[in-house]
Write an enzyme that holds these catalytic residues in place. Structure first.
Site, PDB file in Angstrom:
ATOM      1  N   SER A 176       0.842  -1.186   0.000  1.00  0.00           N
ATOM      2  CA  SER A 176       0.000   0.000   0.000  1.00  0.00           C
ATOM      3  C   SER A 176       0.881   1.242   0.000  1.00  0.00           C
ATOM      4  O   SER A 176       1.673   1.427  -0.918  1.00  0.00           O
ATOM      5  CB  SER A 176      -0.965  -0.046   1.187  1.00  0.00           C
ATOM      6  N   GLU A 298      -9.012  -4.884  -4.644  1.00  0.00           N
ATOM      7  CA  GLU A 298      -8.354  -3.910  -3.780  1.00  0.00           C
ATOM      8  C   GLU A 298      -9.347  -3.025  -3.032  1.00  0.00           C
ATOM      9  O   GLU A 298      -9.235  -2.799  -1.834  1.00  0.00           O
ATOM     10  CB  GLU A 298      -7.424  -3.021  -4.621  1.00  0.00           C
ATOM     11  N   HIS A 389      -7.697  -5.577  -0.418  1.00  0.00           N
ATOM     12  CA  HIS A 389      -6.497  -4.829  -0.045  1.00  0.00           C
ATOM     13  C   HIS A 389      -6.022  -5.270   1.336  1.00  0.00           C
ATOM     14  O   HIS A 389      -6.804  -5.375   2.273  1.00  0.00           O
ATOM     15  CB  HIS A 389      -6.835  -3.335  -0.021  1.00  0.00           C
TER      16      HIS A 389
END
Length: 491
Positions: A176, A298, A389
């Site tokens: 990330s 995600e 995610h």
């Protein structure tokens, strides 16, 4: 059994835990001044016990962290797990995520024991986040969080040999905002030579111009009733409160901050022409071997955290496509379901296409790249989050029952253990040899991590075609009406 190791600042004492030597809370740099660049760690006399994590830097509500009872500013510390002090193991240096607003190295999901037992020296560290790390204040260096990351890598270069690590086989990896940091470091001249390989997981593709970064910082300073230049004198634990307040009213800044406001991105690395001369997509040398990838779903976790999962109406999805998509009509035609349209567009804009573009840019620079996608669906929480995610983090570290990501997995199944083993093996193999176990992206291959792993052409065909030839741009203040965006870029 105590284990003493001499580093450049003094002697540290670690402990053996489950077959590996562990050292926590080692200072890798110091701060002579708030909002200043990191300097060398302050030397100490005698033996420093390295049995506790160092204090995290100030951060806001997203971290779940309150101000410490005994606040201090020794934020720049790192932690080492090593299988053998006398070895020459490959080294993996982890950069945590957290939207550049929060994150800390003491989270249980980042415990490096299992990776170290797989045959690497594992290093994690704290760096300045929030306004301390990425606020744009005149008279102070930009990208202080990135400067901290460079300082940590310089410490690793100088000291990791004492822990049994090979300083010529350092792999930096992150997820990330950590993945975005990895990508940024590949374009930072000062980081050249500090790592040989990089693994960028779900690259957060947001980078700011100095003008946008300064405007955001000004808004945060206004919350505190001060000028931006006064921020270094403010109690550091008040700064995250101001940032949280501005983040909570991002929609009020949409006309000025554009996609940054719509995407709720308050801070990001600044393309300042100095430390970070350009975006990663334009600044790669090809010297560092790269592995990069993303998860399939995600956006779904972020939608759930916002309380909107299953509640995206058509108008909201269409607006999202108009704001973030380079060809909104094509997305809408291919994805008539509002929920899917919303998820795919946002996933592509912030994580998936930046990751894919980084792989392509690496090839264009003459370097080696391997691409992957995680499609295995998390069974926790009724399986509603899919391959979301952050799912890659517990799978890579192998910490399936520790920390908040454990909620994604529920009670670990044999399938979860198998996918974790796939990913952990690939990460360690890449750090050791540069070969994660599948062909390079120059062949068109993508490794798909799932219960039934596969090597295929890149699976997200629609997204790739829509974004073909486009490069994620630098987020800027919204231009005056009629001003054209830079050719060939999707800001």
């Amino acid at each position: 059994m105590p284990l003493d190791v001499r580093v450049t600042s003094g002697v540290v004492r670690g402990r053996e835990e489950d077959g590996v030597a562990v050292f926590r809370g080692i200072p890798y740099a110091s701060l002579a001044a708030r909002f200043g660049p990191p300097g060398p760690a302050v030397p100490w006399d005698g033996v420093r016990e390295a049995d506790r994590f160092g204090p995290p830097p100030p951060q806001g509500a997203g971290s779940g962290l309150d101000a410490p009872e005994e606040p201090g500013e020794e934020w720049l510390t790192l932690n080492v797990w090593t299988p053998d002090l006398g070895g020459t193991w490959p080294v993996m240096v982890w950069i945590h995520g957290g939207a550049y607003l929060f994150g800390r190295s003491d989270l249980p999901e980042y415990d490096g024991g299992l990776l170290a037992r797989g045959g690497v020296v594992l290093v994690t560290f704290n760096y300045r986040v929030g306004l301390e790390g990425f606020g744009q204040v005149e008279g102070t260096p930009a990208n202080r969080g990135l400067l901290d990351q460079v300082a940590a890598l310089e410490w690793v270069r100088a000291n990791v040999g004492a822990f049994g690590g090979d300083p010529d086989r350092v792999t930096v990896f992150g997820q990330s905002a950590g993945g975005g940091s990895v990508a940024a470091l590949m374009a930072v001249p000062r980081a050249r030579g500090l790592f040989a390989r990089a693994i960028a997981q779900s690259v957060q593709g947001s980078f700011f111009t100095p003008a946008l970064a300064a405007d955001v910082t000004r808004a945060c300073a206004t919350e505190l009733g001060v000028q931006p230049a006064d921020l270094p004198t403010v109690d550091p634990w008040l700064l995250p409160l101001a940032a949280d307040a501005v983040l909570g009213r991002m929609d009020q800044h949409a006309d000025r901050w554009g996609r940054a406001a719509h995407g709720r991105i308050l801070l990001a690395p600044v393309v300042d022409g100095d430390l970070l001369p350009t975006t990663p997509w334009a600044g790669l040398s090809g010297e560092v071997e790269l592995m990069v990838g993303h998860t399939r779903d995600e956006q779904r976790l972020l939608t759930a955290l916002a309380g909107e999962l299953g509640q995206i109406a058509e108008a909201r999805a269409v607006e999202t496509a108009e704001i973030f998509a380079p060809d909104p009509g094509r997305y809408r035609t291919a994805l008539p379901d509002p929920e899917e349209l919303y998820e795919v567009v946002r996933s592509d804009w912030l994580f998936r296409m930046p990751s894919l573009t980084l792989a392509g840019s690496q090839l264009e620079a003459g370097g080696a790249a391997h691409l992957y996608e995680l499609t295995w669906e998390a069974p926790g929480m009724g399986g509603m989050l899919g391959a979301c995610h952050g799912l890659d983090v517990p799978l890579v570290f192998g910490n399936l029952t520790a920390g908040q990501p454990a909620m994604l997995l529920g009670e670990p199944t044999e399938e979860a253990l198998a996918v974790s083993e796939q990913m952990r093996t690939a990460w360690i193999s890449f750090a050791t040899t540069g070969d994660p176990g599948w062909p390079g992206f120059d062949t068109g291959a993508t490794r798909v991590f799932d219960a039934r792993p596969a090597v295929t052409p890149y699976p997200e065909v629609l997204s790739r075609e829509i974004w073909r030839g486009l490069t994620p741009g630098v987020l800027d203040l919204t231009p005056p009406p009629g001003e054209a965006a830079a050719a060939g870029q999707q800001p």
